[in-house]
Design a protein around this motif. Structure first.
Motif: not given
Length: 388
Positions: A44, A46, A283, A286-287, A289-291, A294
């Protein structure tokens, strides 16, 4: 002076990954890097920015708090609470560790006596097996059932049969490393029933628990009757958050276990990297949203690998980062296949010591560190190495 290897190291097996990684790193050849659990998908942004900021902050250049920074402990506890439906508190239930495997070792040292048996699946990453032995424990293996061209399945009958008077704990991972096998709800029910019946501790290595394919849900047995008091989670920033070099993990456990886990943590690594902890908190928070993108990319790579190796005896990963090919069908072991693959530009790891039944019969391919474009053509290289 004659060096005599200490007893606790007598059965420690090499993991093979270090040797293969060195071969690839020191060679001028552009190997297809399928040998280790690195990932080429960046963390991430950020979290990276927060790391840069922390490197210049005096508060992050500190040993304190010894049990980990308060914000990360709260976020890790909240993360496990959200996945399990139970309520964990950062101060009462969480300790930060220097990576997931360090956390596993600390939990084992805090909970098992010399000679206690710890149940693991077969195959299991040799690093986990080695840590059981370092802690004085004895690994007991429950083989996954291999179905060529299909997902692995958990052998519940074998699990029940392996429990004996010295069994103290189960150390399980779903998706499991290196097979990518997952336990379903019936499997976890069986695990929970056996743990309660035999008064066993359950240690869950949750480093990959959200890296699941084909819409499979994350499942836990901790909400089953009698399991909350005997289940310990060990998480990691490495695989789900792609923050391998940060070396940060977390242990979330019932409050009764915390004093001993803290005592071991202070006697072992002391604290994880100070400048890394709040970046991991960013991270992890926020995961959700970001996972998903991936995981979708990992599944895409898995599917390309399956297409490339179609018709060969591979186990289909239900999640995780790696796929196993049974090379004993061709009169080889993993080490021999690894050497053959090097001549065809592929760096992959054999698995001697990664289990009693499945280990050395397989070669492991990690698909986290190479894009789809480079995975294309793997099948022809593998077949040439097999002499097909």
């Amino acid at each position: 002076m004659v060096h005599i290897r200490p007893a606790q190291l007598r059965d420690i097996a090499g993991i093979g990954v270090d040797r293969m990684g060195e071969v690839a790193d020191t060679s001028q050849r552009d190997y297809l890097r399928l040998e280790n659990l690195d990932v080429d998908i960046p963390p991430d942004p950020e979290a990276v920015a927060r790391t840069r900021q922390a490197a210049s902050r005096d508060a992050d250049n500190s040993y304190l708090p010894f049990v980990g920074q308060s914000r990360l402990r709260e976020i890790a506890a909240a993360h496990v609470s959200a996945l399990t439906g139970l309520s964990y508190d950062g101060r009462q239930n969480c300790v930060i560790s220097a990576g997931g495997l360090s956390g596993i070792l600390n939990v084992l040292l805090a909970t098992i006596d010399v000679g206690d048996e710890v149940i693991v699946t077969d195959p299991t990453y040799a690093g986990l097996i080695n840590r059981i032995r370092l802690a004085g424990g004895v690994p007991r293996f429950v083989p996954f059932i291999f179905h060529p061209g299909d997902v692995w399945t958990f052998d519940r009958e074998a699990l029940a049969a392996v429990i004996g008077p010295k069994t103290k704990a189960m150390l399980l991972m779903s998706p499991s490393m290196p097979s990518g096998a997952m336990l379903d709800s019936d499997d976890w029910q069986a695990v929970g029933d056996l743990c309660v019946r035999h008064d066993l501790l359950l240690i869950i290595d949750s480093a990959m628990e959200r890296l699941t394919f084909d819409g499979r849900p994350v499942q836990h047995p901790v909400a089953l009757p009698g399991m909350a008091e005997r289940t310990i989670f060990v998480g990691s920033s490495a695989k789900e958050l792609r923050m391998i070099g940060w070396r940060v993990g977390w242990i979330v456990a019932p409050e009764a276990f915390l004093p001993d886990i803290v005592a071991v943590s202070l006697a072992n690594v002391v604290v994880p990297v100070g400048i890394a902890q709040d970046a991991v908190a960013v991270a992890l928070e926020r995961s959700a949203e970001t996972l998903p993108p991936y995981v979708a990319e990992l599944q895409r790579r898995r599917d390309v690998m399956l297409d490339e190796l179609a018709g060969l005896p591979v186990g289909v990963p239900a999640g995780g980062w790696s796929m196993l090919l049974r090379v004993s069908d061709f009169g080889l072991d993993g080490a021999a296949m690894s050497d053959r693959l090097l001549t065809h530009g592929v760096c992959a790891t054999g698995m001697r010591g990664w289990g009693m039944q499945h280990g050395e019969h397989y070669i492991r391919f990690v698909f986290a560190n190479e894009p789809v474009e480079r995975l294309a053509g793997l099948g022809s290289r593998v077949r040439m190495a097999l002499g097909l």
